[in-house]
Write an enzyme that holds these catalytic residues in place. Structure first.
Site, short mmCIF file in Angstrom:
data_model
loop_
_atom_site.label_atom_id
_atom_site.label_comp_id
_atom_site.label_asym_id
_atom_site.label_seq_id
_atom_site.Cartn_x
_atom_site.Cartn_y
_atom_site.Cartn_z
N HIS A 8 0.82 -1.21 0.00
CA HIS A 8 0.00 0.00 0.00
C HIS A 8 0.86 1.26 0.00
CE1 HIS A 8 -2.34 3.13 2.29
NE2 HIS A 8 -3.15 2.91 1.27
N GLU A 54 -3.98 8.00 7.73
CA GLU A 54 -5.05 7.23 7.08
C GLU A 54 -5.44 6.03 7.93
OE1 GLU A 54 -5.75 4.63 2.97
OE2 GLU A 54 -4.05 6.01 3.12
N GLU A 60 1.92 2.03 -3.45
CA GLU A 60 0.82 2.64 -4.20
C GLU A 60 0.87 4.16 -4.05
OE1 GLU A 60 -3.61 3.83 -3.46
OE2 GLU A 60 -3.24 1.76 -2.85
N HIS A 61 1.09 4.64 -2.83
CA HIS A 61 1.18 6.08 -2.60
C HIS A 61 2.40 6.67 -3.32
CE1 HIS A 61 -1.68 7.15 0.84
NE2 HIS A 61 -1.94 5.87 0.56
#
Length: 427
Positions: free
Chosen positions: A41, A121, A44-45
């Site tokens: 993840h 997040e 992905e950022h």
């Protein structure tokens, strides 16, 4: 298939001059190991933080200037990137996507800012959300060995110790044409898409991929339970039963019967759980059932609910299990099953109404190890499920040795407002 192993799937839909362009990498949190959770993840950022040609954030600006929208998402099984664009702009976004497959930059300063965004997040979507905390605890309890026990976003301690080198190593290991599937859905010509894919991706060499070991889950020997204490308005309970995944569409009858069983319980407005437990008996304010057999790893059948005033979570747990037992004992009628399957199949069809929805279904099938060519066969198999098959799976898979129960014990809710998040988008 390009010579370097990249798969190209084109779904022609000429209803409107729009295109959904997606790149799916077959790597997600399932490929992580202890101490590295959240890496898929985090990458992905970082995919939006610049290449040799583009400055940080310029990728998104370019797509917006083209009149499109874009984003990305990471799951347990894959990471996917997409753009929705007017059809004449397809080549431009394909060039952008190809660039960051191989030319991504890993700036320490950009990573330091982005990992703070990811940690916030996690706080906003998990640590401050009691239901999300329960679901996280459920997975960590149900799975003893399989990586599905870890959250996709990662454990906070792993995020705090993650380095830019960890993310770069992930990109180097998994982001390769022979680990990617391009899905293009919309007003396009398949031959032209193939030519563009060859132009922009075909020149990249394939990599030697080191597939992770399966880490198969050991047999469960009794009920597992976990309690989460968190500020919340209401208690909550979720029951998770380990059941078969869909591996062979032509042969796995039980997976389709479980799909239909889920719809019998919670597939339409007057389905059994809500009709009995919410409206008739009034022992719950909300109830649900869910099952999806499409996954690279093991799957679970979930029953959950919020008890009504005067009902405990223990009592609601018994009521939920009683509805499964009722189907196991009495079965379902042909009339009820016909109504349920009509709703279930309609849902399968409606989700294909958009070019993006079609691309999503194609990609998720491929990433789980199934073929996009069998999408229509799924509807045929659902339509063929019999009352006897639904009763059979209700009898077979819902015993104590397959069950994990997670319960939310509410603590008083304070009026303290959370601190504002740091600058940067939450993806």
């Amino acid at each position: 298939m390009l010579k370097n192993g990249m798969k190209i799937i084109v779904n022609e839909d000429h209803r409107a001059p729009t295109v959904a362009h997606m790149i799916w990498y077959r790597t997600g949190s399932v490929d992580e190991r202890n101490g590295t959770t959240g890496t898929a993840h985090a990458l992905e950022h970082m995919m939006f933080k610049g290449t040799k040609k583009l400055k940080p954030g310029e990728f998104s600006k370019r797509v917006a200037q083209l009149g499109g929208r874009e984003n990305a998402f990471t799951s347990r099984d894959y990471t996917a990137y997409f753009q929705q664009i007017e059809k004449s702009k397809l080549e431009a976004v394909m060039a952008l996507e190809a660039d960051r497959m191989v030319n991504l930059q890993f700036d320490k300063t950009e990573f330091a800012k982005e990992i703070r965004v990811i940690m916030e997040e996690r706080r906003l979507r998990t640590d401050d959300q009691p239901i999300a905390m329960v679901q996280e605890a459920l997975a960590a309890t149900a799975y003893a060995a399989h990586p599905y026990r870890n959250p996709v976003i990662g454990w906070m301690d792993d995020l705090q110790h993650m380095t830019v080198g960890d993310v770069k190593a992930w990109h180097d290991a998994w982001y390769a044409p022979n680990n990617a599937t391009m899905v293009v859905s919309g007003d396009v010509d398949a031959r032209q898409v193939h030519a563009l894919a060859e132009k922009y991706f075909g020149r990249y060499p394939q990599k030697t991929l080191t597939r992770t070991r399966p880490q198969n889950e050991p047999p469960q020997l009794g009920i597992k339970r976990v309690t989460v204490k968190a500020p919340a308005e209401n208690p909550y309970v979720v029951l998770a039963f380990k059941v078969p995944a869909l591996r062979d569409i032509a042969r796995d009858d039980d997976a389709f019967a479980l799909d239909v069983l889920s719809a019998v319980l919670d597939g339409y407005d007057n389905a059994r759980l809500a009709a009995k437990l919410v409206r008739t008996d009034r022992v719950a304010n909300d109830v649900g059932a869910s099952y999806s057999g499409i996954a690279r790893g093991p799957v679970m059948f979930l029953l959950d609910g919020v008890p009504a005033a005067g009902t405990t979570t223990e009592q609601l747990e018994k009521h939920l299990r009683a509805e499964i037992t009722r189907i196991a004992t009495e079965g379902v009628s042909e009339t009820e099953l016909k109504r349920v399957k009509t709703q279930l199949i309609a849902g399968q069809i409606y989700k294909r109404d958009s070019v993006f929805g079609q691309a999503m279904e194609i990609g998720s099938m491929e990433m789980s190890g199934l073929s996009y060519k069998d999408i229509d066969l799924i509807i045929e198999r659902l339509r063929a499920v019999t009352p006897q098959q639904v009763q059979s799976v209700a009898q077979k898979y819902f015993g104590d040795d397959a069950l994990t129960v997670a319960t939310l014990l509410p603590l008083p809710v304070t009026d303290k407002k959370p601190a504002p998040p740091p600058a940067g988008p939450l993806r």
